[in-house]
Structures are given as structure tokens and as C-alpha cells.
Design a protein around this motif. Sequence first.
Motif, mmCIF file in Angstrom:
data_model
loop_
_atom_site.group_PDB
_atom_site.id
_atom_site.type_symbol
_atom_site.label_atom_id
_atom_site.label_comp_id
_atom_site.label_asym_id
_atom_site.label_seq_id
_atom_site.Cartn_x
_atom_site.Cartn_y
_atom_site.Cartn_z
ATOM 1 N N ALA A 147 7.396 -9.440 -1.383
ATOM 2 C CA ALA A 147 7.167 -8.969 -2.755
ATOM 3 C C ALA A 147 7.501 -10.098 -3.719
ATOM 4 O O ALA A 147 8.502 -10.790 -3.551
ATOM 5 N N TYR A 170 -5.696 -4.679 -11.857
ATOM 6 C CA TYR A 170 -5.087 -5.620 -12.798
ATOM 7 C C TYR A 170 -5.839 -5.618 -14.121
ATOM 8 O O TYR A 170 -7.065 -5.492 -14.151
ATOM 9 N N GLU A 193 -2.376 -0.898 -12.095
ATOM 10 C CA GLU A 193 -2.826 0.170 -11.189
ATOM 11 C C GLU A 193 -3.957 0.998 -11.802
ATOM 12 O O GLU A 193 -4.274 2.082 -11.332
ATOM 13 N N SER A 238 3.374 -8.581 -10.472
ATOM 14 C CA SER A 238 3.131 -7.960 -11.775
ATOM 15 C C SER A 238 2.368 -8.888 -12.708
ATOM 16 O O SER A 238 1.640 -8.434 -13.593
ATOM 17 N N LYS A 264 -0.506 -6.444 -13.580
ATOM 18 C CA LYS A 264 -0.714 -5.299 -12.695
ATOM 19 C C LYS A 264 -0.528 -3.997 -13.468
ATOM 20 O O LYS A 264 0.509 -3.771 -14.088
ATOM 21 N N VAL A 304 -1.932 -10.519 -5.000
ATOM 22 C CA VAL A 304 -2.280 -9.095 -4.923
ATOM 23 C C VAL A 304 -1.543 -8.434 -3.756
ATOM 24 O O VAL A 304 -0.999 -7.331 -3.897
ATOM 25 N N LYS A 305 -1.503 -9.105 -2.621
ATOM 26 C CA LYS A 305 -0.807 -8.579 -1.447
ATOM 27 C C LYS A 305 0.659 -8.313 -1.750
ATOM 28 O O LYS A 305 1.235 -7.315 -1.321
ATOM 29 N N TRP A 306 1.281 -9.238 -2.502
ATOM 30 C CA TRP A 306 2.704 -9.103 -2.847
ATOM 31 C C TRP A 306 2.937 -8.182 -4.042
ATOM 32 O O TRP A 306 4.058 -8.012 -4.487
ATOM 33 N N LYS A 307 1.848 -7.611 -4.575
ATOM 34 C CA LYS A 307 1.931 -6.711 -5.726
ATOM 35 C C LYS A 307 2.585 -7.399 -6.926
ATOM 36 O O LYS A 307 3.410 -6.811 -7.641
#
Length: 391
Positions: free
Chosen positions: A249, A328, A353, A276, A351, A271-274
Motif C-alpha cells: 500500500a 480516479y 472510487e 490516493s 483516488k 493503482v494496485k497499491w490504491k
Amino acid sequence: MDLQMMHTQLIERFERHELVSATISQPRLKSQEVKRIKLKPVTIKNDYRIQFEYQHEHVLKHENLSVEEAAVKLETIFADFRQALFLFTEEKIQIQLSKKFKVSWKADRTEAKAAELSHNRKKQYLLEDGIPYPFLVRLGVQSPDGKVKKQKYDKFRQINRFIEFIDDALEHLPKDRTVRILDFGSGKSYLTFALYHYLREEKGLDLRVTGLDLKKEVIEECQEIAKDLQYDQLEFLVGDINDYNEESAVDMVVTLHACDTATDMALSRAVKWKASVILSVPCCQHELNSQIAAPEMGLMLQHGLIKERFSALATDSIRAELLSLVGYETQLMEFIDLENTPKNILIRAYKTEKKPAAGQFERYNAFTQLLAAKPFLENELKHLLPNPVSS
């Protein structure tokens, strides 16, 4: 205080030309097109005006209004927003509006400050010329007394432009834990040091920053500088974006001038690590240039120079749209480049959602099919896109 009294109090200050700046934020509806509004006074042909800057999801729009027009505009604006901060010449006013439009008004006296009215006024930087910053002195941008060296002024402007993006991203970063930031392709790391200084020294955030680059000698030099500056939570590692798998993350991913699909790899990792916040300045972009086959656009694409520039713009448009499709809020922004190249676009993504709009994915597909494009980033993100995408 009710809405009418609040409005009257603000307009009286406008009429006395006391406004320095203002920010109106927190839209009542997530679907609202305008996300934030900034105000500042300007003079245009010797007339006093208030400039409204409307920050949409992808664009900025401006209008310059008289005080009377601004009064009418404010009435409609406060129907759609819940928070505002007004800075006047001798006071700061914070406003909160409840769901039922109950007004919370907090006014504090401030040190007297004159409003800057020039429409084309001198640029005000977050890092000021004349104030010595240890990292800028150590990197050779400033002399020990804080004067920016003449040959380094473009770099100083670039650093400040980058800091503006970092400042805008503050609200998207956590405040209750260590902020994790990765900088892929950090190079000589002017901007990495600037990021660390601003967030740690100026804003007091707890953070851990890693700069990654392939050049061992550059990394070793950056490590030494970080040690000299006692930047304990800033590290530099030799490594490749494609091989870096140390995180689960991350809060912010920065990628500056990563070549061709290295930018896409960094975006997909973010994106994989979400993450922000994503800030990416792409470099050379060859993938689409080699794929594009659009007879309808032959008039343009028969020219190699035009094809190269179009491919770069289309590639960044595709990247921005793909990030938007996977949740995003994405904008393409102008970024000052020291080398004065046309490749000065910055991709900024937060980010949210947010789900794609109706027909957005179909519009994306129509565009890539027109160009016969098979983007690397699309394949990387295919498991997150609204519909299955063939490899």
C-alpha cells in the motif's frame, strides 16, 4: 447568523476592497461538476473585479465579476457548497454551512496584508527567493544567503510548480499515520527533496519517502545529500520500476520522465497499491506511435513530426481516461519543464472510487479502436475496467 447576514457581511468587505483571497469547497453533492471555487481580486483596465476560478473535474474556468455581480454569484454558490475560507486584509473568516444551511462563522484577526490587485502580478512562490532552504543550497539552486542562482532560476520555477501540485494534494493524504510516498525515476531528485522538505519541514507530516532510479552513482550522491540534511525518512534505492515489488500500500506515487511504458507500469503499480495521489510527467512515448493505424487521419499522420506529437497527446489522454475508469479524478495539467520541451504535461490523479459515467467506457473503446491502439496500461488494468478487455 443566517445566510442573509453572512452574505451581507461578506459583500460589505468586498465593497471596501478588503478581499485578499478565498476558497469555497465541499460540494453538497458528489455529482456536482464544480469541485472547488477560488476567489481573488484583480484590476482589469483600472476596474476592480473579483476573479472566480471554478475547478471542475478536468478543467479550470475563470470569470471576472464586478462586486455587484459577485454578490449575486455568491448567493447561488452557497446553495451548493458547505465550507469557505475568506482571507481579508486584517481578518480570516471560516464558514461552515450545515445540511439545513445553519451558518457557523469564525472570524480571527490577522496581521494586516494588502490585497494584490494586479491581473498580471509577479508570481508568488510557495518557496521564496531570498529565503535559504537547506536542500536548495545543497543542490546548488540557491547561494547560502538564499539568492536563487541566475542559471538555476528555471529549475527554481519548476520546483515551485511541483510544490503547488503537492500542496493541492495535501487534503488527500492521511493525517493520522505515516504517509508513504514512492518516486519512480527520481534522477538527481530535485523534486524528491522538494517534496520531502515541503511535507515534512513546512507541513509537519510524518512520512517515509523512497526515490528509485537505475543510475547507481546518482543514487549514491542523493543518499549522501539526504544524510547531510538529516532527512532521516528519505531514502534512495537503485532499482527498476518493473522489478520493484516491496510495497502492498502506498499513499502517493510520483513518476517524472519515466520513458515510454515505464510510465504505464508506474501508473498500474500506483493503482494496485490504491495510491490516493498520483503525479506523473511522462517522457518519450513510442508505443502508440508504432501501433497507430487510422486512415481517416492520414492527412495529419503522414507527417512524422505531427504523428509523434499526436501520439504523445493521445497516449496521455488514454492514460487519464483509464485512471478515471478505475476510480480516479484525473486531470492533465501543464508542468514547467527545465529543458523547455513540449513534453510538459503532468497527469494528476486523486483516488475517489467514483464509478464511470454512463457510456464512458464505450467512448474510450471507440477512441482506441479508431487508432487501432492496444495500450499497455489498458492491459495492466483490465481486471478493474467496467467490461472485460482482451489482451
